[in-house]
Design a protein around this motif. Sequence first.
Motif, PDB file in Angstrom:
ATOM      1  N   VAL A 244      -7.096 -31.697  -6.785  1.00 48.62           N
ATOM      2  CA  VAL A 244      -7.067 -30.227  -6.748  1.00 48.62           C
ATOM      3  C   VAL A 244      -8.295 -29.644  -7.455  1.00 48.62           C
ATOM      4  CG1 VAL A 244      -5.818 -28.195  -7.575  1.00 48.62           C
ATOM      5  CG2 VAL A 244      -4.580 -30.068  -6.476  1.00 48.62           C
ATOM      6  N   ALA A 245      -8.707 -30.239  -8.562  1.00 53.45           N
ATOM      7  CA  ALA A 245      -9.871 -29.744  -9.292  1.00 53.45           C
ATOM      8  C   ALA A 245     -11.146 -29.877  -8.458  1.00 53.45           C
ATOM      9  CB  ALA A 245     -10.017 -30.503 -10.614  1.00 53.45           C
ATOM     10  N   GLU A 246     -11.297 -31.032  -7.782  1.00 48.21           N
ATOM     11  CA  GLU A 246     -12.501 -31.214  -6.964  1.00 48.21           C
ATOM     12  C   GLU A 246     -12.463 -30.306  -5.740  1.00 48.21           C
ATOM     13  OE1 GLU A 246     -15.253 -34.721  -4.936  1.00 48.21           O
ATOM     14  OE2 GLU A 246     -13.491 -35.279  -6.137  1.00 48.21           O
ATOM     15  N   LEU A 247     -11.289 -30.081  -5.179  1.00 51.49           N
ATOM     16  CA  LEU A 247     -11.149 -29.173  -4.042  1.00 51.49           C
ATOM     17  C   LEU A 247     -11.592 -27.760  -4.430  1.00 51.49           C
ATOM     18  CD1 LEU A 247      -9.912 -29.285  -1.078  1.00 51.49           C
ATOM     19  CD2 LEU A 247      -7.877 -28.262  -2.114  1.00 51.49           C
ATOM     20  N   ALA A 248     -11.170 -27.289  -5.586  1.00 54.64           N
ATOM     21  CA  ALA A 248     -11.569 -25.961  -6.049  1.00 54.64           C
ATOM     22  C   ALA A 248     -13.083 -25.887  -6.238  1.00 54.64           C
ATOM     23  CB  ALA A 248     -10.849 -25.632  -7.356  1.00 54.64           C
ATOM     24  N   GLU A 249     -13.669 -26.967  -6.734  1.00 59.39           N
ATOM     25  CA  GLU A 249     -15.121 -26.979  -6.969  1.00 59.39           C
ATOM     26  C   GLU A 249     -15.896 -26.838  -5.669  1.00 59.39           C
ATOM     27  OE1 GLU A 249     -19.102 -28.184  -7.327  1.00 59.39           O
ATOM     28  OE2 GLU A 249     -17.642 -29.532  -6.381  1.00 59.39           O
ATOM     29  N   VAL A 250     -15.514 -27.584  -4.629  1.00 62.70           N
ATOM     30  CA  VAL A 250     -16.274 -27.518  -3.377  1.00 62.70           C
ATOM     31  C   VAL A 250     -15.994 -26.221  -2.619  1.00 62.70           C
ATOM     32  CG1 VAL A 250     -16.600 -29.996  -3.105  1.00 62.70           C
ATOM     33  CG2 VAL A 250     -14.551 -28.934  -2.131  1.00 62.70           C
ATOM     34  N   ARG A 251     -14.805 -25.671  -2.767  1.00 66.16           N
ATOM     35  CA  ARG A 251     -14.550 -24.373  -2.134  1.00 66.16           C
ATOM     36  C   ARG A 251     -15.451 -23.296  -2.718  1.00 66.16           C
ATOM     37  NH1 ARG A 251      -7.878 -24.720  -1.721  1.00 66.16           N
ATOM     38  NH2 ARG A 251      -7.824 -25.508   0.444  1.00 66.16           N
ATOM     39  N   GLY A 252     -15.726 -23.385  -4.015  1.00 65.03           N
ATOM     40  CA  GLY A 252     -16.660 -22.442  -4.628  1.00 65.03           C
ATOM     41  C   GLY A 252     -18.106 -22.719  -4.258  1.00 65.03           C
ATOM     42  N   ARG A 253     -18.438 -23.994  -4.090  1.00 66.87           N
ATOM     43  CA  ARG A 253     -19.822 -24.380  -3.806  1.00 66.87           C
ATOM     44  C   ARG A 253     -20.227 -24.125  -2.355  1.00 66.87           C
ATOM     45  NH1 ARG A 253     -23.457 -28.426  -5.986  1.00 66.87           N
ATOM     46  NH2 ARG A 253     -21.888 -28.974  -7.567  1.00 66.87           N
ATOM     47  N   PHE A 254     -19.266 -24.227  -1.414  1.00 65.38           N
ATOM     48  CA  PHE A 254     -19.594 -24.131   0.006  1.00 65.38           C
ATOM     49  C   PHE A 254     -18.768 -23.013   0.679  1.00 65.38           C
ATOM     50  CE2 PHE A 254     -20.107 -28.645  -1.196  1.00 65.38           C
ATOM     51  CZ  PHE A 254     -21.475 -28.802  -0.946  1.00 65.38           C
ATOM     52  N   PRO A 255     -19.043 -21.751   0.382  1.00 62.30           N
ATOM     53  CA  PRO A 255     -18.242 -20.662   0.949  1.00 62.30           C
ATOM     54  C   PRO A 255     -18.390 -20.532   2.462  1.00 62.30           C
ATOM     55  CG  PRO A 255     -20.162 -19.785  -0.201  1.00 62.30           C
ATOM     56  CD  PRO A 255     -20.094 -21.247  -0.523  1.00 62.30           C
ATOM     57  N   GLU A 256     -19.450 -21.080   3.027  1.00 64.16           N
ATOM     58  CA  GLU A 256     -19.670 -21.001   4.475  1.00 64.16           C
ATOM     59  C   GLU A 256     -18.800 -21.980   5.260  1.00 64.16           C
ATOM     60  OE1 GLU A 256     -23.120 -23.714   3.031  1.00 64.16           O
ATOM     61  OE2 GLU A 256     -21.514 -22.472   2.193  1.00 64.16           O
ATOM     62  N   LEU A 257     -18.129 -22.891   4.570  1.00 65.82           N
ATOM     63  CA  LEU A 257     -17.307 -23.912   5.208  1.00 65.82           C
ATOM     64  C   LEU A 257     -15.851 -23.697   4.825  1.00 65.82           C
ATOM     65  CD1 LEU A 257     -17.376 -26.689   6.804  1.00 65.82           C
ATOM     66  CD2 LEU A 257     -17.447 -27.793   4.544  1.00 65.82           C
ATOM     67  N   ARG A 258     -14.947 -23.656   5.806  1.00 67.41           N
ATOM     68  CA  ARG A 258     -13.531 -23.588   5.488  1.00 67.41           C
ATOM     69  C   ARG A 258     -13.063 -24.987   5.091  1.00 67.41           C
ATOM     70  NH1 ARG A 258      -9.382 -20.102   9.046  1.00 67.41           N
ATOM     71  NH2 ARG A 258     -10.913 -18.554   8.334  1.00 67.41           N
ATOM     72  N   ILE A 259     -12.430 -25.085   3.942  1.00 70.70           N
ATOM     73  CA  ILE A 259     -12.043 -26.384   3.381  1.00 70.70           C
ATOM     74  C   ILE A 259     -10.535 -26.393   3.171  1.00 70.70           C
ATOM     75  CG2 ILE A 259     -12.363 -28.009   1.482  1.00 70.70           C
ATOM     76  CD1 ILE A 259     -15.128 -26.654   1.009  1.00 70.70           C
ATOM     77  N   TRP A 260      -9.853 -27.291   3.898  1.00 71.40           N
ATOM     78  CA  TRP A 260      -8.407 -27.386   3.824  1.00 71.40           C
ATOM     79  C   TRP A 260      -7.976 -28.561   2.954  1.00 71.40           C
ATOM     80  CZ3 TRP A 260      -9.339 -26.955   9.585  1.00 71.40           C
ATOM     81  CH2 TRP A 260      -9.237 -25.622  10.016  1.00 71.40           C
TER      82      TRP A 260
END
Length: 281
Positions: A85-101
């Motif tokens: 969950v922590a890494e998921l939150a990090e990449v969602r913040g880093r890559f706003p142009e990509l939808r990450i599920w």
Amino acid sequence: MALERAHQGQLPPDNHVHTHWSWDTPDSSTMRKACERAIAQGLPAIAFTEHLDFTVWHDEDRATEEGLVDRYPAHQLPIDVEGYVAELAEVRGRFPELRIWSGIETGEPHLFAASIARHLEDSPVDRILGSLHSLSDEGRLVGVGRLLHVDADATMRRYLGEMVGMIESSDVFQVLAHVDFPRRYWPGGSHRYVEKDYEEEYRAVFRALAGSGRALEINTSSPLASADQVRWFREESGEAVSFGSDAHAPTAVGQKFDLAAAVAEAAGFRPGRDRFDFWRR
């Protein structure tokens, strides 16, 4: 022609990706690297569907009722949910142009309904894949690749029959992953596998899946399904297909999606309601 159309249009999301949070994936396979690859490939979205396989299960699970005592070989490990969950939150913040599920790939979900429900109660996710990797053998769950070397034809027919039962008795998953998973381990090489020999069994799987309203995965780590196989799903009233690289390394994210899109188009499926949707008939 179909391949040309696939190149000209938007590629679909990759709904089946593993990272180092899966027990069978190396530490170098990070979410950040997978997202970078997805963006480079022009994908609109990515789902991190980590393996949820049980080596210890609850009394309420069907596995217990059937007298299954363990897995063989038992290399499976639980998901580190907090780290995931922590890494998921990090990449969602880093890559706003990509939808990450978020997601999980549930192994043998019909045998572990209670265990899966308890996991999801604490850790809900966006995407849930249903997979069949193992079959019961003398009180153990055994990887299907091992059973193929005893009797490949009988194992494949049993596998597809078990998949019908899995679909009919589990409603937890949204997408049926790699319908012909054993083909990867076919004795003598996957090129010796004859898809047509199992058409009747495939169609039984597809009728059950279509009747449940769920999507069929076109898996690009397995030897790519033929347009005929995907068309059988459509002919059995299947409504939607999902695309999954089943990547266990970042370089595999979105692999062969141009060809997979061509297969889907040739079978009568088209991009869905928006670029994040499944492809539909």
